[in-house]
Design a protein around this motif. Structure first.
Motif, short mmCIF file in Angstrom:
data_model
loop_
_atom_site.label_atom_id
_atom_site.label_comp_id
_atom_site.label_asym_id
_atom_site.label_seq_id
_atom_site.Cartn_x
_atom_site.Cartn_y
_atom_site.Cartn_z
N ASP A 127 3.05 44.55 60.19
CA ASP A 127 4.02 45.49 60.75
C ASP A 127 3.45 46.88 60.94
OD1 ASP A 127 5.95 43.46 60.72
OD2 ASP A 127 6.34 43.86 58.59
N LEU A 128 2.12 46.99 60.83
CA LEU A 128 1.45 48.29 61.02
C LEU A 128 0.50 48.19 62.21
CD1 LEU A 128 0.50 48.93 57.28
CD2 LEU A 128 2.33 50.08 58.55
N SER A 129 0.29 49.32 62.87
CA SER A 129 -0.70 49.34 63.96
C SER A 129 -2.11 49.24 63.34
CB SER A 129 -0.60 50.65 64.75
OG SER A 129 -1.11 51.72 63.98
N GLY A 130 -3.10 48.97 64.20
CA GLY A 130 -4.48 48.91 63.71
C GLY A 130 -4.89 50.22 63.05
N ARG A 167 -5.93 53.27 58.07
CA ARG A 167 -5.63 54.38 57.16
C ARG A 167 -5.24 53.85 55.78
NH1 ARG A 167 -1.67 58.22 59.77
NH2 ARG A 167 -1.42 56.84 61.54
N VAL A 168 -4.56 52.70 55.74
CA VAL A 168 -4.27 52.06 54.44
C VAL A 168 -5.59 51.69 53.75
CG1 VAL A 168 -3.24 50.07 53.27
CG2 VAL A 168 -2.02 51.16 55.17
N ALA A 169 -6.52 51.15 54.55
CA ALA A 169 -7.82 50.76 53.96
C ALA A 169 -8.54 51.99 53.41
CB ALA A 169 -8.67 50.06 55.01
N ILE A 170 -8.43 53.12 54.09
CA ILE A 170 -9.06 54.35 53.59
C ILE A 170 -8.35 54.82 52.32
CG2 ILE A 170 -9.49 56.80 54.11
CD1 ILE A 170 -9.91 55.92 57.07
N ALA A 171 -7.02 54.76 52.33
CA ALA A 171 -6.25 55.14 51.12
C ALA A 171 -6.63 54.24 49.95
CB ALA A 171 -4.75 55.05 51.40
N ARG A 172 -6.83 52.96 50.25
CA ARG A 172 -7.21 52.00 49.20
C ARG A 172 -8.56 52.39 48.58
NH1 ARG A 172 -8.08 45.92 51.05
NH2 ARG A 172 -9.54 47.01 52.39
N ALA A 173 -9.50 52.77 49.43
CA ALA A 173 -10.80 53.18 48.89
C ALA A 173 -10.66 54.47 48.09
CB ALA A 173 -11.80 53.35 50.03
N LEU A 174 -9.87 55.42 48.59
CA LEU A 174 -9.72 56.71 47.89
C LEU A 174 -9.01 56.55 46.55
CD1 LEU A 174 -8.64 59.06 50.83
CD2 LEU A 174 -10.88 58.97 49.69
N ALA A 175 -8.18 55.52 46.44
CA ALA A 175 -7.40 55.34 45.21
C ALA A 175 -8.30 55.07 44.00
CB ALA A 175 -6.41 54.19 45.39
N MET A 176 -9.54 54.71 44.27
CA MET A 176 -10.48 54.47 43.17
C MET A 176 -11.28 55.72 42.82
SD MET A 176 -9.93 51.41 42.27
CE MET A 176 -11.32 50.64 41.45
N ASP A 177 -10.92 56.85 43.44
CA ASP A 177 -11.65 58.11 43.19
C ASP A 177 -13.15 57.97 43.38
OD1 ASP A 177 -9.56 59.81 42.64
OD2 ASP A 177 -9.44 59.09 40.56
N PRO A 178 -13.57 57.51 44.55
CA PRO A 178 -15.01 57.30 44.76
C PRO A 178 -15.76 58.62 44.85
CG PRO A 178 -13.85 57.04 46.83
CD PRO A 178 -12.79 57.24 45.78
N GLU A 179 -17.06 58.53 44.59
CA GLU A 179 -17.93 59.71 44.73
C GLU A 179 -18.62 59.71 46.08
OE1 GLU A 179 -20.39 59.90 41.02
OE2 GLU A 179 -18.90 58.43 40.43
N VAL A 180 -18.64 58.54 46.72
CA VAL A 180 -19.24 58.39 48.05
C VAL A 180 -18.35 57.43 48.84
CG1 VAL A 180 -21.23 57.47 49.31
CG2 VAL A 180 -21.60 58.70 47.18
N MET A 181 -18.21 57.70 50.13
CA MET A 181 -17.48 56.76 51.00
C MET A 181 -18.44 56.29 52.10
SD MET A 181 -14.06 56.28 50.43
CE MET A 181 -13.09 56.32 51.92
N LEU A 182 -18.48 54.98 52.28
CA LEU A 182 -19.27 54.38 53.36
C LEU A 182 -18.32 53.85 54.42
CD1 LEU A 182 -21.66 52.21 51.12
CD2 LEU A 182 -21.96 54.60 51.81
#
Ligand SMILES: Nc1ncnc2c1ncn2[C@@H]1O[C@H](COP(=O)(O)OP(=O)(O)OP(=O)(O)O)[C@@H](O)[C@H]1O
Length: 257
Positions: free
Chosen positions: A153-156, A161-176
């Motif tokens: 029910d979400l656009s691509g 953006r959910v996938a980015i929020a999911r990665a940020l939720a782990m408090d990463p020090e680097v994002m790939l």
């Protein structure tokens, strides 16, 4: 409930504390075939590095070597000056977030549940706290109103953006980011690129494989041009795009710009 310090840390424009990365003579192979050879690169903390190059040049493989989705054949990767080869790959992936071309969300989970899952199950935070973190991260990517929607029910662009929020939720020090906008309809690309630029401004260390030359030109601190498994040129966006040194880079730019 989150304590005030944590909530304050997560508020909309909070700064990130990105770590430095260094690749030292990194070589990766699939079977006997080396697809990345002796790659060395310095990535300062809080900087954005865009990797560009033709299809098959080894850009995705480079990212997979950084977080050990693919184990290096030789060489090393240093995170904050320390070899990542000393750590278990799972522990490393708590520190390095990755966003792919395809969003890989769990289809039966809501956006909120998708973001909360790793803090709850992998970091083992209490479920309520994981949900609070997920709400704040969804808020940061502008999806508060969509928290209870399932991916279908979400656009691509919203799914990414959910996938980015999911990665940020782990408090990463680097994002790939591996071609994070390549699967999106053109009208949705800008929103995701703006979000990535915002993370960059806030001090996240980012390594971005991209075909979006405009993004690389505008946002990158350094641009890396790869061809045939090697780094051919590294420089500021101005140096790479306005004053390319090698014939290979000039040919590539003439094809993509
Ligand atoms: N799982 C694999 N097994 C064998 N060879 C692989 C595998 N994955 C990638 N390769 C090869 O490794 C080389 C580098 O691939 P990679 O995906 O890193 O390139 P890329 O620059 O990211 O390409 P693209 O822009 O098309 O995504 C290519 O020759 C590719 O065919």
């Amino acid at each position: 409930m989150l304590n005030n310090a944590l909530a304050a840390d997560l508020h909309q424009e909070a700064a990130f504390h990105g770590a430095s990365l260094e690749l030292r003579d990194l070589t990766l192979a699939y079977g006997d075939i080396e697809v990345l050879r002796n790659v060395s690169l310095q990535i300062p903390a809080g900087s954005t590095t865009c990797i560009i190059g033709p299809s098959g040049s080894g850009k995705s493989t480079l990212l997979r070597g950084i977080n050990r989705l693919h184990e290096p054949k030789a060489g090393d990767v240093l995170l904050s000056g320390r070899s990542v080869l000393k750590d278990k790959p799972d522990a490393l992936r708590l520190r390095i977030g990755m966003v792919f071309q395809h969003f890989n969300l769990f289809p039966d989970h809501t956006a909120l549940q998708n973001v909360a899952l790793a803090p709850w199950k992998i970091k083992r935070l209490p479920k309520q706290q994981a949900m609070e973190i997920a709400r704040l991260r969804l808020d940061e990517v502008g999806l508060t109103q969509r928290a209870d929607h399932r991916p279908r029910d979400l656009s691509g662009g919203q799914q990414q953006r959910v996938a980015i929020a999911r990665a940020l939720a782990m408090d990463p020090e680097v994002m790939l980011f591996d071609e994070a906008t390549s699967a999106l309809d053109p009208e949705l690309v800008k929103g995701v690129l703006n979000l990535m630029a915002n993370l960059c401004q806030r001090g996240m260390t980012m390594v971005v494989v991209t075909h979006e030359m405009g993004f690389a030109r505008k946002v990158a601190d350094q641009v890396v041009f790869m061809d045939e498994g090697e780094i051919v040129e590294t420089g500021t966006p101005e140096a790479i795009f306005e004053n390319p040194q090698s014939a290979r880079l000039r040919r590539f730019l003439s094809e993509v710009l």
